[in-house]
Design a protein around this motif. Structure first.
Motif, PDB file in Angstrom:
ATOM      1  N   PHE A 408     -13.284  -7.678  -8.807  1.00  0.00           N
ATOM      2  CA  PHE A 408     -12.690  -7.796  -9.599  1.00  0.00           C
ATOM      3  C   PHE A 408     -10.967  -8.536  -7.846  1.00  0.00           C
ATOM      4  CE2 PHE A 408     -14.585  -5.700 -12.522  1.00  0.00           C
ATOM      5  CZ  PHE A 408     -14.499  -6.358 -13.645  1.00  0.00           C
ATOM      6  N   GLY A 409     -11.707  -8.272  -6.729  1.00  0.00           N
ATOM      7  CA  GLY A 409     -10.327  -8.186  -6.115  1.00  0.00           C
ATOM      8  C   GLY A 409     -10.038  -9.846  -6.349  1.00  0.00           C
ATOM      9  N   PRO A 410      -8.656 -10.306  -4.839  1.00  0.00           N
ATOM     10  CA  PRO A 410      -8.426  -9.612  -3.846  1.00  0.00           C
ATOM     11  C   PRO A 410      -7.629  -8.368  -3.990  1.00  0.00           C
ATOM     12  CG  PRO A 410      -7.731 -11.575  -3.844  1.00  0.00           C
ATOM     13  CD  PRO A 410      -8.479 -11.365  -5.154  1.00  0.00           C
ATOM     14  N   TRP A 411      -7.817  -7.658  -3.311  1.00  0.00           N
ATOM     15  CA  TRP A 411      -6.445  -6.534  -3.041  1.00  0.00           C
ATOM     16  C   TRP A 411      -5.918  -6.200  -2.073  1.00  0.00           C
ATOM     17  CZ3 TRP A 411      -6.243  -5.427  -8.257  1.00  0.00           C
ATOM     18  CH2 TRP A 411      -8.106  -6.168  -9.544  1.00  0.00           C
ATOM     19  N   TYR A 412      -5.512  -7.132  -1.333  1.00  0.00           N
ATOM     20  CA  TYR A 412      -5.197  -6.678   0.152  1.00  0.00           C
ATOM     21  C   TYR A 412      -3.703  -6.818  -0.402  1.00  0.00           C
ATOM     22  CZ  TYR A 412      -4.443 -12.144  -0.157  1.00  0.00           C
ATOM     23  OH  TYR A 412      -4.264 -12.797  -0.319  1.00  0.00           O
ATOM     24  N   GLU A 413      -2.941  -7.009  -0.738  1.00  0.00           N
ATOM     25  CA  GLU A 413      -1.641  -6.622  -1.454  1.00  0.00           C
ATOM     26  C   GLU A 413      -1.497  -5.536  -2.569  1.00  0.00           C
ATOM     27  OE1 GLU A 413       0.191 -10.587  -2.589  1.00  0.00           O
ATOM     28  OE2 GLU A 413      -0.618 -11.652  -0.981  1.00  0.00           O
ATOM     29  N   TYR A 414      -2.008  -4.999  -2.776  1.00  0.00           N
ATOM     30  CA  TYR A 414      -2.475  -3.314  -3.475  1.00  0.00           C
ATOM     31  C   TYR A 414      -1.858  -2.506  -2.336  1.00  0.00           C
ATOM     32  CZ  TYR A 414      -2.843  -6.192  -7.499  1.00  0.00           C
ATOM     33  OH  TYR A 414      -2.500  -7.334  -8.607  1.00  0.00           O
ATOM     34  N   ASP A 415      -1.005  -1.297  -3.464  1.00  0.00           N
ATOM     35  CA  ASP A 415      -1.289   0.019  -2.653  1.00  0.00           C
ATOM     36  C   ASP A 415      -2.444   0.695  -3.515  1.00  0.00           C
ATOM     37  OD1 ASP A 415       0.718  -0.369  -0.952  1.00  0.00           O
ATOM     38  OD2 ASP A 415       2.310   0.567  -2.342  1.00  0.00           O
ATOM     39  N   ALA A 416      -3.602   1.475  -2.821  1.00  0.00           N
ATOM     40  CA  ALA A 416      -4.372   1.818  -4.099  1.00  0.00           C
ATOM     41  C   ALA A 416      -3.894   3.402  -4.044  1.00  0.00           C
ATOM     42  CB  ALA A 416      -5.862   1.747  -3.157  1.00  0.00           C
ATOM     43  N   TYR A 417      -4.548   3.989  -5.031  1.00  0.00           N
ATOM     44  CA  TYR A 417      -4.586   5.563  -5.235  1.00  0.00           C
ATOM     45  C   TYR A 417      -6.396   5.548  -6.106  1.00  0.00           C
ATOM     46  CZ  TYR A 417       0.766   5.301  -5.132  1.00  0.00           C
ATOM     47  OH  TYR A 417       1.711   4.750  -4.813  1.00  0.00           O
ATOM     48  N   LEU A 418      -7.242   7.389  -5.591  1.00  0.00           N
ATOM     49  CA  LEU A 418      -8.205   7.217  -5.612  1.00  0.00           C
ATOM     50  C   LEU A 418      -7.849   8.932  -6.111  1.00  0.00           C
ATOM     51  CD1 LEU A 418      -8.201   5.426  -3.093  1.00  0.00           C
ATOM     52  CD2 LEU A 418     -10.531   5.232  -3.904  1.00  0.00           C
ATOM     53  N   SER A 419      -8.807   9.108  -7.223  1.00  0.00           N
ATOM     54  CA  SER A 419      -8.608  10.358  -7.799  1.00  0.00           C
ATOM     55  C   SER A 419     -10.168  10.701  -8.745  1.00  0.00           C
ATOM     56  CB  SER A 419      -7.682  10.999  -8.627  1.00  0.00           C
ATOM     57  OG  SER A 419      -8.191  11.960  -8.897  1.00  0.00           O
ATOM     58  N   GLY A 420     -11.062  11.985  -8.110  1.00  0.00           N
ATOM     59  CA  GLY A 420     -12.261  11.630  -8.495  1.00  0.00           C
ATOM     60  C   GLY A 420     -13.326  12.989  -8.005  1.00  0.00           C
ATOM     61  N   PRO A 421     -13.871  12.938  -8.577  1.00  0.00           N
ATOM     62  CA  PRO A 421     -14.892  13.575  -7.468  1.00  0.00           C
ATOM     63  C   PRO A 421     -15.287  12.628  -5.561  1.00  0.00           C
ATOM     64  CG  PRO A 421     -16.398  12.862  -9.491  1.00  0.00           C
ATOM     65  CD  PRO A 421     -15.239  11.807  -8.671  1.00  0.00           C
ATOM     66  N   PRO A 422     -15.312  13.931  -4.781  1.00  0.00           N
ATOM     67  CA  PRO A 422     -15.564  13.865  -3.500  1.00  0.00           C
ATOM     68  C   PRO A 422     -16.581  12.728  -3.252  1.00  0.00           C
ATOM     69  CG  PRO A 422     -16.157  15.953  -3.851  1.00  0.00           C
ATOM     70  CD  PRO A 422     -15.372  15.731  -5.438  1.00  0.00           C
ATOM     71  N   GLY A 423     -17.492  12.623  -3.507  1.00  0.00           N
ATOM     72  CA  GLY A 423     -18.328  11.235  -3.639  1.00  0.00           C
ATOM     73  C   GLY A 423     -17.650   9.941  -3.571  1.00  0.00           C
ATOM     74  N   MET A 424     -17.462   9.839  -5.123  1.00  0.00           N
ATOM     75  CA  MET A 424     -16.454   8.750  -5.825  1.00  0.00           C
ATOM     76  C   MET A 424     -15.170   8.220  -4.101  1.00  0.00           C
ATOM     77  SD  MET A 424     -13.652   7.825  -8.353  1.00  0.00           S
ATOM     78  CE  MET A 424     -12.319   8.084  -7.799  1.00  0.00           C
ATOM     79  N   ILE A 425     -14.450   9.234  -3.543  1.00  0.00           N
ATOM     80  CA  ILE A 425     -13.625   8.824  -3.299  1.00  0.00           C
ATOM     81  C   ILE A 425     -13.755   8.292  -1.849  1.00  0.00           C
ATOM     82  CG2 ILE A 425     -11.917  10.113  -2.066  1.00  0.00           C
ATOM     83  CD1 ILE A 425     -10.964  11.752  -4.294  1.00  0.00           C
ATOM     84  N   ARG A 426     -14.714   9.386  -1.578  1.00  0.00           N
ATOM     85  CA  ARG A 426     -15.293   8.379  -0.051  1.00  0.00           C
ATOM     86  C   ARG A 426     -16.264   7.469  -0.103  1.00  0.00           C
ATOM     87  NH1 ARG A 426     -17.653  13.833   0.572  1.00  0.00           N
ATOM     88  NH2 ARG A 426     -19.705  13.285  -0.223  1.00  0.00           N
ATOM     89  N   SER A 427     -16.722   6.752  -1.018  1.00  0.00           N
ATOM     90  CA  SER A 427     -17.218   5.423  -1.239  1.00  0.00           C
ATOM     91  C   SER A 427     -16.377   4.760  -1.544  1.00  0.00           C
ATOM     92  CB  SER A 427     -18.059   5.514  -1.832  1.00  0.00           C
ATOM     93  OG  SER A 427     -18.222   6.127  -3.728  1.00  0.00           O
ATOM     94  N   GLY A 428     -15.496   5.032  -2.367  1.00  0.00           N
ATOM     95  CA  GLY A 428     -14.339   3.974  -3.014  1.00  0.00           C
ATOM     96  C   GLY A 428     -13.527   3.702  -1.288  1.00  0.00           C
ATOM     97  N   VAL A 429     -12.987   4.262  -0.722  1.00  0.00           N
ATOM     98  CA  VAL A 429     -12.608   4.005   0.785  1.00  0.00           C
ATOM     99  C   VAL A 429     -13.229   3.209   1.371  1.00  0.00           C
ATOM    100  CG1 VAL A 429     -11.433   5.330   2.903  1.00  0.00           C
ATOM    101  CG2 VAL A 429     -11.459   6.449   0.793  1.00  0.00           C
ATOM    102  N   ASP A 430     -14.114   3.877   1.293  1.00  0.00           N
ATOM    103  CA  ASP A 430     -15.396   2.832   1.676  1.00  0.00           C
ATOM    104  C   ASP A 430     -15.308   1.190   1.401  1.00  0.00           C
ATOM    105  OD1 ASP A 430     -16.037   4.969   4.434  1.00  0.00           O
ATOM    106  OD2 ASP A 430     -18.043   4.504   2.770  1.00  0.00           O
ATOM    107  N   ALA A 431     -14.981   1.549   0.502  1.00  0.00           N
ATOM    108  CA  ALA A 431     -15.233   0.222  -0.596  1.00  0.00           C
ATOM    109  C   ALA A 431     -13.935  -1.085  -0.421  1.00  0.00           C
ATOM    110  CB  ALA A 431     -15.902  -0.153  -2.180  1.00  0.00           C
ATOM    111  N   LEU A 432     -12.426   0.286  -0.556  1.00  0.00           N
ATOM    112  CA  LEU A 432     -11.585  -0.256  -0.506  1.00  0.00           C
ATOM    113  C   LEU A 432     -11.154  -0.925   1.175  1.00  0.00           C
ATOM    114  CD1 LEU A 432      -9.600   1.855  -3.094  1.00  0.00           C
ATOM    115  CD2 LEU A 432     -10.706  -0.973  -3.600  1.00  0.00           C
ATOM    116  N   ARG A 433     -11.491  -0.425   2.025  1.00  0.00           N
ATOM    117  CA  ARG A 433     -11.340  -0.461   3.434  1.00  0.00           C
ATOM    118  C   ARG A 433     -11.640  -2.290   3.503  1.00  0.00           C
ATOM    119  NH1 ARG A 433     -12.434   4.907   7.084  1.00  0.00           N
ATOM    120  NH2 ARG A 433     -10.369   5.746   6.744  1.00  0.00           N
TER     121      ARG A 433
END
Length: 455
Positions: A408-433
């Motif tokens: 649904f991006g682009p998201w490069y001008e956004y501040d990102a916040y993640l909350s949930g299971p550790p696996g979701m956060i790990r994959s989420g950080v990679d995806a957002l980077r």
């Protein structure tokens, strides 16, 4: 002592060290003329010891030295990276130790607690009656802090929160040397290949700096806040068979920020604390809301979901966490909440609304099934009230939630916040980077990754 749910423990030691940096004189232990012996019988196959055997071994391996009390002044300064790879010499030695003990982590943990309780039985009362509920939380927090000693921006905040949080257990500055002795004793026994005087000195410096930061934070906090807050349950709503929304009223003002978390203790399991995020921004009436999912064998979560009722009194630890909104900018917010991780995301949305801002906020609510979207109606009502808010539900049982968000991006001008299971956060950080968001604009408080899964 708590070992939640992140710096640096620099290379200096408030207890002092020998001039050549090899530990000994003026450090934790009494001077020693020879390096720590490498015990031929202390391999990964070493059988578990009784507390008495652990006590004897402790005497053999440390000369029954004592760790001096860290000073109660300012926190030790973080160390700068010491080589081209960005790791200080102490950090490299510590990570080498960590790699060696990883396969025998359970034995290290058992030995650590045996040493601690045999040599200092008065500390046993600070822990839960059933140690299975505590297990490796304290030791894992110490090892995690040591391993990340060069990550100053993250680790100092983690340690300060940990130091403030330990007040609720009755932890005193004088307890830290005892814990340090047990830590060094356990590492000496099981890190048989990598352990030498230089490595021990690195651990001494690191733990001394870690404990100093925690002691200073606790001392500062003592002047302005209680060790814990009592709070009465005023409502308990079961949203699914294993998820409850619990609202409490603290007996005295409880200051916190939207996006933060606290620790909860129930009357059913004294001295067992678990972390939960606030499910809303601060309210004028002072009420606090939590979303709790009962997990298998979860002591606190099952008590809160299946036993707590209005009138019950819980204890709250101090607030912690840095997943808060920067109101000095007008950047958009990209929020990913998985499962009960939607709770702090809801708080962030309310916080933006209360500040009267019109910055875009994009919320992705992830769940494995439709039933797990237990709070979707609340989020959709918020969307109807605020035109700058967009809420999308992503139901996916293949753990592809972050990839769906990236589409649904682009998201490069956004501040990102993640909350949930550790696996979701790990994959989420990679995806957002991968989507172009810089690491410094990706925020999360992944306590589980730091100190073990909360229950």
């Amino acid at each position: 002592m708590d070992a939640p749910t992140t710096t640096s423990a620099g290379n200096g030691t408030s207890g002092g060290s020998s001039s050549d940096g090899r530990g000994g004189g003026g450090g934790w232990f009494t001077p020693r003329m020879a390096p720590s012996p490498r015990r031929a019988d202390a391999s990964a196959e070493t059988p578990e010891q009784s507390p008495a055997e652990a006590e004897r071994a402790m005497g053999e391996e440390t000369g029954r030295g004592r760790i001096p009390l860290p000073r109660r002044t300012s926190a030790s300064a973080p160390a700068e990276p010491g080589d081209s790879a960005g790791a200080s010499p102490d950090a490299m030695l510590i990570r080498r130790t960590m790699a060696e003990i990883a396969p025998v982590a359970d034995k290290v943990t058992s030995y650590f607690y045996a040493l601690l309780f045999v040599r200092h039985p008065e500390l046993r009362s600070l822990f839960p009656a059933a140690m299975d509920a505590q297990r490796d939380r304290l030791l894992k927090a110490l090892l995690t802090a040591a391993e990340h000693m060069d990550n100053a921006a993250v680790l100092t905040d983690y340690l300060r929160n940990l130091g403030r949080g330990h007040r609720k257990y009755g932890t005193e500055p004088g307890h830290y040397p005892a814990v340090g002795e047990a830590l060094i004793g356990a590492l000496t026994r099981y890190a048989t290949t990598t352990w030498d005087e230089e490595t021990e000195a690195a651990w001494v410096r690191t733990y001394t700096a870690i404990s100093q930061i925690m002691i200073d934070a606790a001392s500062e906090d003592e002047r302005r806040a209680p060790a814990w807050w009592e709070a009465e349950v005023v409502s308990h709503e079961l949203r699914t068979p294993d998820i409850a929304i619990v609202m409490v009223r603290p007996h005295q003002p409880y200051p916190f920020l939207a996006g933060q978390y606290t620790s909860l203790e129930t009357p059913w399991w004294p001295r067992v604390w678990r972390h939960y995020s606030f499910a809303g921004a601060p309210r004028p009436d002072g009420l606090l809301s939590f979303h709790v999912k009962a997990v298998p064998a979860g002591w606190v979560s099952n008590a809160l979901v299946h036993h707590a009722r209005p009138g019950d009194v819980l204890r709250l630890g101090p607030p912690g966490g840095s997943m808060t909104v920067d109101h000095s900018t007008d950047s958009g917010l990209l929020c990913l909440g998985g499962g009960t991780g939607i709770a702090p995301i809801k708080a962030l949305v309310e916080d933006v609304a209360e500040h009267g801002e019109r910055r875009p906020v994009e919320v992705f609510y992830g769940a494995r099934t439709d039933v797990d979207l237990y709070d979707i109606d609340t989020m959709l009502r918020l969307q109807q009230s605020h035109p700058w808010l967009s809420v999308r539900a992503v139901v996916d049982d293949r753990s592809q939630f972050p990839d769906a968000v990236r589409e649904f991006g682009p998201w490069y001008e956004y501040d990102a916040y993640l909350s949930g299971p550790p696996g979701m956060i790990r994959s989420g950080v990679d995806a957002l980077r991968g989507a172009g968001i810089p690491s410094e604009r990706i925020r999360h408080d992944s306590l589980e990754e730091l100190v073990g899964t909360a229950d």
